[in-house]
Design a protein around this motif. Sequence first.
Motif, PDB file in Angstrom:
ATOM      1  N   THR A  50       5.099  40.701  -8.801  1.00 17.11           N
ATOM      2  CA  THR A  50       4.865  41.010 -10.206  1.00 17.11           C
ATOM      3  C   THR A  50       6.138  40.846 -11.011  1.00 17.11           C
ATOM      4  N   LEU A  51       5.985  40.187 -12.167  1.00 17.81           N
ATOM      5  CA  LEU A  51       7.057  40.067 -13.151  1.00 17.81           C
ATOM      6  C   LEU A  51       6.600  40.809 -14.404  1.00 17.81           C
ATOM      7  N   THR A  52       7.395  41.781 -14.878  1.00 17.36           N
ATOM      8  CA  THR A  52       7.037  42.581 -16.039  1.00 17.36           C
ATOM      9  C   THR A  52       8.216  42.631 -17.008  1.00 17.36           C
ATOM     10  N   ASP A  53       7.916  42.429 -18.297  1.00 15.48           N
ATOM     11  CA  ASP A  53       8.957  42.482 -19.335  1.00 15.48           C
ATOM     12  C   ASP A  53      10.107  41.528 -19.010  1.00 15.48           C
ATOM     13  N   VAL A  54       9.753  40.283 -18.766  1.00 21.05           N
ATOM     14  CA  VAL A  54      10.736  39.241 -18.444  1.00 21.05           C
ATOM     15  C   VAL A  54      10.709  38.187 -19.540  1.00 21.05           C
ATOM     16  N   ILE A  55      11.877  37.735 -19.965  1.00 18.40           N
ATOM     17  CA  ILE A  55      12.011  36.622 -20.905  1.00 18.40           C
ATOM     18  C   ILE A  55      12.601  35.438 -20.155  1.00 18.40           C
ATOM     19  N   LEU A  56      11.892  34.303 -20.204  1.00 16.77           N
ATOM     20  CA  LEU A  56      12.376  33.046 -19.634  1.00 16.77           C
ATOM     21  C   LEU A  56      12.647  32.102 -20.792  1.00 16.77           C
ATOM     22  N   ALA A  57      13.900  31.770 -21.030  1.00 19.99           N
ATOM     23  CA  ALA A  57      14.250  31.023 -22.234  1.00 19.99           C
ATOM     24  C   ALA A  57      15.325  29.976 -21.955  1.00 19.99           C
ATOM     25  N   GLY A  58      15.090  28.770 -22.464  1.00 22.24           N
ATOM     26  CA  GLY A  58      16.120  27.742 -22.422  1.00 22.24           C
ATOM     27  C   GLY A  58      16.517  27.280 -21.046  1.00 22.24           C
ATOM     28  N   ASN A  59      15.576  27.290 -20.106  1.00 18.54           N
ATOM     29  CA  ASN A  59      15.840  26.781 -18.756  1.00 18.54           C
ATOM     30  C   ASN A  59      15.268  25.371 -18.604  1.00 18.54           C
ATOM     31  N   TYR A  60      15.745  24.636 -17.585  1.00 18.21           N
ATOM     32  CA  TYR A  60      15.308  23.250 -17.398  1.00 18.21           C
ATOM     33  C   TYR A  60      15.156  22.934 -15.914  1.00 18.21           C
ATOM     34  N   ALA A  61      14.107  22.151 -15.596  1.00 19.65           N
ATOM     35  CA  ALA A  61      13.917  21.624 -14.238  1.00 19.65           C
ATOM     36  C   ALA A  61      13.568  20.147 -14.325  1.00 19.65           C
ATOM     37  N   GLU A  62      14.099  19.364 -13.429  1.00 20.70           N
ATOM     38  CA  GLU A  62      13.818  17.928 -13.435  1.00 20.70           C
ATOM     39  C   GLU A  62      12.355  17.626 -13.112  1.00 20.70           C
ATOM     40  N   GLN A  63      11.724  18.430 -12.251  1.00 18.48           N
ATOM     41  CA  GLN A  63      10.364  18.130 -11.797  1.00 18.48           C
ATOM     42  C   GLN A  63       9.333  19.146 -12.289  1.00 18.48           C
ATOM     43  N   TYR A  64       9.336  20.343 -11.733  1.00 18.62           N
ATOM     44  CA  TYR A  64       8.280  21.317 -11.992  1.00 18.62           C
ATOM     45  C   TYR A  64       8.850  22.644 -12.480  1.00 18.62           C
ATOM     46  N   GLY A  65       8.207  23.190 -13.521  1.00 18.11           N
ATOM     47  CA  GLY A  65       8.499  24.551 -13.934  1.00 18.11           C
ATOM     48  C   GLY A  65       9.868  24.762 -14.537  1.00 18.11           C
ATOM     49  N   GLY A  66      10.012  24.376 -15.813  1.00 19.05           N
ATOM     50  CA  GLY A  66      11.294  24.613 -16.462  1.00 19.05           C
ATOM     51  C   GLY A  66      11.665  26.084 -16.488  1.00 19.05           C
ATOM     52  N   GLY A  67      10.699  26.932 -16.889  1.00 13.61           N
ATOM     53  CA  GLY A  67      10.951  28.369 -16.896  1.00 13.61           C
ATOM     54  C   GLY A  67      10.664  29.009 -15.558  1.00 13.61           C
ATOM     55  N   LEU A  68       9.457  28.725 -15.003  1.00 12.50           N
ATOM     56  CA  LEU A  68       9.004  29.359 -13.762  1.00 12.50           C
ATOM     57  C   LEU A  68       8.205  28.354 -12.953  1.00 12.50           C
ATOM     58  N   ASN A  69       8.541  28.224 -11.671  1.00 19.33           N
ATOM     59  CA  ASN A  69       7.760  27.396 -10.758  1.00 19.33           C
ATOM     60  C   ASN A  69       7.180  28.258  -9.650  1.00 19.33           C
ATOM     61  N   ILE A  70       5.857  28.091  -9.410  1.00 18.21           N
ATOM     62  CA  ILE A  70       5.136  28.852  -8.397  1.00 18.21           C
ATOM     63  C   ILE A  70       4.551  27.849  -7.420  1.00 18.21           C
ATOM     64  N   TYR A  71       4.822  28.021  -6.134  1.00 15.73           N
ATOM     65  CA  TYR A  71       4.466  27.005  -5.150  1.00 15.73           C
ATOM     66  C   TYR A  71       3.838  27.655  -3.925  1.00 15.73           C
TER      67      TYR A  71
END
Length: 302
Positions: free
Chosen positions: A130-151
């Motif tokens: 569980t992720l609660t009260d999280v800010i994902l901002a200004g991130n980068y990924a070359e392939q999948y999930g700039g902010g968050l990747n779930i695999y």
Amino acid sequence: PGWGVTHFASIQDGIDAASPGDAVCVSPGTYLELVDFSGKDVAVVGVQGPENTVIDGNGNGPVVTIAQGETADALLSGFTITGGVAEDGAGIFIVDAAPTLTDLVVRGNMAADSGGGIHVASGIGSVELTLTDVILAGNYAEQYGGGLNIYAGPATTITPTLVDVVVTENASGYSGGGIAAAAYASAALTTVRPILEGVTVESNEADYGGGLWVSKIGSGGAINLSMTDVVLADNHAEYGGGAYVGDMSAQMATMVLLERVTVERNTAAQYGGGFRLYSGHAASAFLDILDGNDLQTFVFGR
């Protein structure tokens, strides 16, 4: 110093000395280091919150690693996580673990492959976190999930629950500018089950699924996506500006539940400016749109 309190020069020193159930309380400041929970169910807490307590990878990463079977009793809270550069999970790297993440800002991290901000993966059995009260901002990924990747790895199930999360101004070079969730679907037992509650996904960009991409890599497997009180706004992609969900494979079961979801001002150069549900065979997809949704542009098709 108080009774039972020991002071350390770094966060990692505190974790190394801790026993399961202990709390590592971190004073305000910027900490130039990489942190590994090392399989310990400990609470690592920035006592004055992410505005005042920063863990900076300084161009290295992952900044935080939780990848040795930690459970929900492993807590990361009260930090800004930034400056991470890594192959996967530049900000936070989680594999075969189920920690609790709360009150975090994950900002300005870069992954050469997947999960610029956070990468969560299952390789064995089932993972729920569980992720609660999280800010994902200004991130980068070359392939999948700039902010968050779930695999979800072969023959595993991964169930991430996001509550009151903001995903903004992230990008990826391929899929899921804000969030990507994929089943490595070489077997029917592989399932990815994202649950989004009170989540805002805005101003993210990718080729597929500017805000959100949920699909598979390989054949078979299943998607089960639930979104309640979610906003997808101002995202952009070639396909599925707000969201791209599904796959052309008739072998993959796709189930989508939308309740009080707003999709607005998203754009796509090709198809599905707002939300694209894509299935190789109509019988393999199930969509339940409950009351209270505002879907600006919805495309269903092959």
